[in-house]
Design an enzyme around this catalytic site. Structure first.
Site, mmCIF file in Angstrom:
data_model
loop_
_atom_site.group_PDB
_atom_site.id
_atom_site.type_symbol
_atom_site.label_atom_id
_atom_site.label_comp_id
_atom_site.label_asym_id
_atom_site.label_seq_id
_atom_site.Cartn_x
_atom_site.Cartn_y
_atom_site.Cartn_z
ATOM 1 N N HIS A 176 0.822 -1.215 0.000
ATOM 2 C CA HIS A 176 0.000 0.000 0.000
ATOM 3 C C HIS A 176 0.857 1.267 0.000
ATOM 4 O O HIS A 176 0.366 2.330 -0.345
ATOM 5 C CB HIS A 176 -1.055 -0.016 1.114
ATOM 6 N N ASP A 183 1.179 -7.739 2.365
ATOM 7 C CA ASP A 183 1.261 -6.307 2.059
ATOM 8 C C ASP A 183 2.723 -5.844 1.886
ATOM 9 O O ASP A 183 3.280 -5.171 2.751
ATOM 10 C CB ASP A 183 0.573 -5.522 3.179
ATOM 11 N N SER A 188 3.957 2.198 8.475
ATOM 12 C CA SER A 188 3.743 1.223 7.415
ATOM 13 C C SER A 188 5.051 0.990 6.690
ATOM 14 O O SER A 188 5.738 1.945 6.330
ATOM 15 C CB SER A 188 2.723 1.731 6.408
#
Ligand code: ARG
Ligand code: GLU
Length: 734
Positions: free
Chosen positions: A106, A242, A666
């Site tokens: 992402h 991810d 992240s």
């Protein structure tokens, strides 16, 4: 055996009580006098250059074998040399001697999207470079290393005295900041910037190095990298791969350079070895990265306002925008690509705010803050700390006053700036007119160029068909629900259906050709044409109220709130000297540590700490929008073909831990007790999303991809052995 372990732990902790007390760091402003269990030494995002003392001891109690210097060292290579701020938002880490960079899918999403078309859809099918030549350049992206962190508090406070008012203090502080940053010792290709921690009570200088040649190396299909999509986002149990990979390129001297095919792979001072030994409950984990923003020391009244006034408004607006956009994306492949990135980021915080408000309520965060404030007031009165006596009542007064301003600002932001794209476009145009009014033709030309430039990106992914119903719905909400005293006059007594039809039928701003056409000509011609445009005229009124009425009021009140918050932060540390105070996140490099651990989201329910490919297959719905997976993954599962990455015949996928993380973490590496990479941070659990305001070690968990799943996908699924060969795989437990 169990009891023996427990006894050992108690003994260790009893001894440690003393050690921690004695070695309390003067740097990291925190102490911990009594440790009942390891819960009390978790939470916090710490400054890597200030870990010696308390943090080092705590980490070792949690199982770390590293010293503070292994993590951060200026003169020798250390973990920090492998940690890279990814394009200003996410975190990434170096995993090979050739500048190979790992981050989340992402985080690389925008880049992957930008190389995708309906015929050649890397979002859908994935992308793998089998050699350097196949890697894809991303001219507008950058990554930043932190070379050094210095405490410059006393220089920044030089010339300040307590009798000054807040604005004068800020003026001197800002002048000092500029001076100190300018004088910082650094190489010509490096940068220096200063940021405060503890709400302006301490200042740190960061010397950084930014690279601009960043190439896409690999990404799994979204059905792996975004498996579960928005339904599973912010949720545990989770089964998402991810991750994506990039490579940093440098000039012949290993220094930053803009894109050139002559650049060579960057040679890092350190890269992370990768552990194949996996994780189990209780294992030490450290997450290293760039957390964006937390507000752990807000007063109860501030938390209350976010959870019960601002979040509900934002949620309602986005809820409506998302429903409309989603209905178009599902029936049109081209729209699906165009809106993928925007939709994902809008949906992401929409869902986070829902979880956050629920979590604040469930964890009784406001009541707990009120308790703390009662205790605070008691001690302040007992000790007669005169300077601190009015802080809480100041907060009450200021937050009451700012409430309608903040709410109206939220409506402007979410509707007129962010979610109705046409209004966002009018805002760009509005800036051109303002520039002309203030700075004449030169400013006009500059603003126009910058607008035309941003239009290229905006219109590439724009559909007026999608935007029109969003406009109608959101503008109607704005008119109904935003505080009346800040409502633009053109929003009262309006038939919004007619208004919408009229604007979308007549405005030139719904296409790039129309927009370029409007912006062509002399400044006076352009301004006249703009003002004759229906969308511009409508947007202009919204932006004018924002700039002339809303923003000045907001900034004035906010400055006062920040001044009280700075004092309150200082007061808390003084009044409760034995509490642990970690500085709020502000996009600076931080270390957080904890252990792999499950949790009890509800009474009688326990979530274990790890998931496997079995869970992917349980959720798998062939052809589904969110839960489909590639046939090849299904085949590998049936063949149990996991190679060296499986464990007892299963393929680990995700795990959770007590590390205190937030947005910006992240892509952060999860690192084991010896400094090896074991996972890739990408999310938090639903019940713990309130950790930005109220970290609770019992329910706040970060979610990581097990690094073995990443390697399995690269190797067995994609066949990109070239990448595996670059890495250093280790067995620290064996
Ligand atoms: N919640 C994670 C974060 O805050 C992942 C977001 C990406 N996934 C998505 N479905 N939008 O960034
Ligand atoms: N997914 C988040 C990010 O983009 C990290 C999750 C969180 O907010 O903790 O940084």
């Amino acid at each position: 055996m169990k009891y023996f372990k427990l006894f050992l732990l108690v003994a260790l902790l009893t001894v440690s009580c003393k050690t921690v007390q004695e070695t309390t760091s003067k740097d990291q402003k925190a102490t911990s006098t009594t440790i009942a269990d390891t819960r009390e030494i978790q939470g916090g995002m710490w400054i890597p250059s200030l870990l010696e003392g308390m943090n080092e001891t705590e980490m070792q109690l949690l199982g770390s074998k590293m010293t503070a210097k292994d993590i951060y060292d200026v003169n020798n290579s250390s973990l920090k040399d492998a940690i890279v701020h990814f394009n200003g938002g996410c975190t990434s880490e170096i995993i090979s001697p050739n500048g190979l960079l790992l981050t989340n899918h992402h985080c690389g999403f925008g880049a992957i999207q930008s190389h995708s078309t309906v015929e050649n859809d890397y979002l859908k099918d994935g992308f793998w470079a089998m050699n350097y030549e196949e890697e894809l350049p991303n001219p507008s992206m950058n990554v930043t290393f932190i070379k050094r962190i210095d405490d410059v508090t006393s220089e920044v406070f030089k010339g300040i005295d307590i009798s000054m008012d807040e604005a004068s203090k800020l003026k001197i502080i800002n002048q000092n900041i500029e001076k100190v940053a300018k004088a910082a010792e650094k190489e010509a290709w490096q940068n220096a910037n200063i940021k405060s921690i503890y709400n302006g009570n301490q200042y740190l200088l960061f010397v950084t190095e930014t690279f601009n040649d960043l190439r896409l190396v690999g990404a799994p299909p979204s059905s792996i990298g975004k498996f579960g999509a928005d339904t599973d986002n912010w949720m545990w149990p989770r089964h998402t791969g991810d991750f994506s990979m990039f490579r940093i390129y440098a000039d012949a001297n290993n220094r930053p350079a803009s894109y050139s095919k002559d650049n060579v792979p960057y040679k890092p001072n350190h890269y992370l070895p990768i552990s194949l030994d996996g994780v189990e409950e209780g294992d030490f984990t450290l997450v290293f990265g760039f957390p964006g923003r937390t507000n752990e020391y807000l007063p109860a009244v501030g938390v209350d306002q976010i959870a019960n006034v601002l979040n509900p408004a934002r949620i309602e607006i986005r809820d409506n925008a998302l429903k409309i956009t989603d209905s178009f994306m599902r029936k049109d492949a081209d729209i699906k690509i165009k809106y993928a990135s925007k939709y994902a980021s809008t949906a992401n915080y929409w869902k986070k705010w829902i979880g956050e408000s629920q979590g604040i309520q469930k964890s009784k965060a406001i009541e707990k803050k009120r308790e703390l404030e009662k205790e605070f007031t008691k001690i302040v009165n007992e000790k007669d700390l005169v300077g601190y006596k009015t802080l809480l009542s100041d907060f009450e007064k200021l937050y009451t006053e700012i409430e309608s301003v903040s709410l109206a600002r939220e409506y402007w932001m979410e509707v007129a700036y962010r979610n109705v794209e046409l209004l966002g476009i009018t805002f760009r145009a509005y800036q051109i007119e303002q520039a002309y009014l203030k700075g004449g033709e030169p400013a006009f030309t500059k603003a126009k160029e910058s607008a035309l430039n941003s239009f290229k990106g905006i219109y590439k992914n724009y559909s007026a068909t999608v935007d029109k119903p969003v406009f109608e719905k959101l503008v109607t909400l704005y008119a109904e629900k935003s505080p009346k005293e800040y409502l633009p006059a053109n929003m009262t007594n309006v038939n919004f259906t007619e208004l919408t039809n009229n604007i979308y039928a007549n405005s030139k701003l719904t296409t790039i050709e129309g927009a370029e056409n409007l912006l062509a000509g002399t400044p006076d011609e352009v301004i006249k044409k703009l003002n004759d445009d229906k969308a511009y005229a409508f947007g202009k009124e919204l932006h004018t109220v924002f700039y002339n009425k809303l923003e000045p009021k907001f900034q004035a009140l906010n400055m006062q709130i920040e001044a009280v918050q700075k004092e309150y932060m200082k007061a808390l540390m003084e009044v409760f000297p034995n509490n642990r105070f970690f500085p709020d996140a502000n996009s600076t490099l931080r270390v957080t540590y904890g252990q792999v651990k499950g949790y009890e989201p509800n009474n009688g329910v326990y979530y274990s700490a790890t998931t496997t490919l079995e869970g992917v297959m349980e959720k798998y719905v062939p052809g589904d929008y969110e839960f489909d997976v590639p046939q090849k993954l299904v085949d590998l599962y049936h063949a149990k073909d996991y190679g060296q990455y499986g464990e007892n015949g299963k393929m680990p996928v995700n795990f959770i831990g007590t590390n205190h993380t937030t947005g910006g973490n992240s892509g952060s590496p999860a690192i084991d007790a010896q400094g090896n990479l074991i996972g890739l941070n990408f999310d938090r659990v639903w019940e713990g999303t309130m950790s930005d305001m109220n970290y609770d070690p019992d329910i706040c968990r970060n979610i990581m991809v097990d690094i073995r799943y990443v390697l399995f996908i690269i190797d067995k699924y994609a066949g990109a052995k070239n990448l595996i060969d670059e890495m250093t795989l280790v067995h620290p437990k064996k």
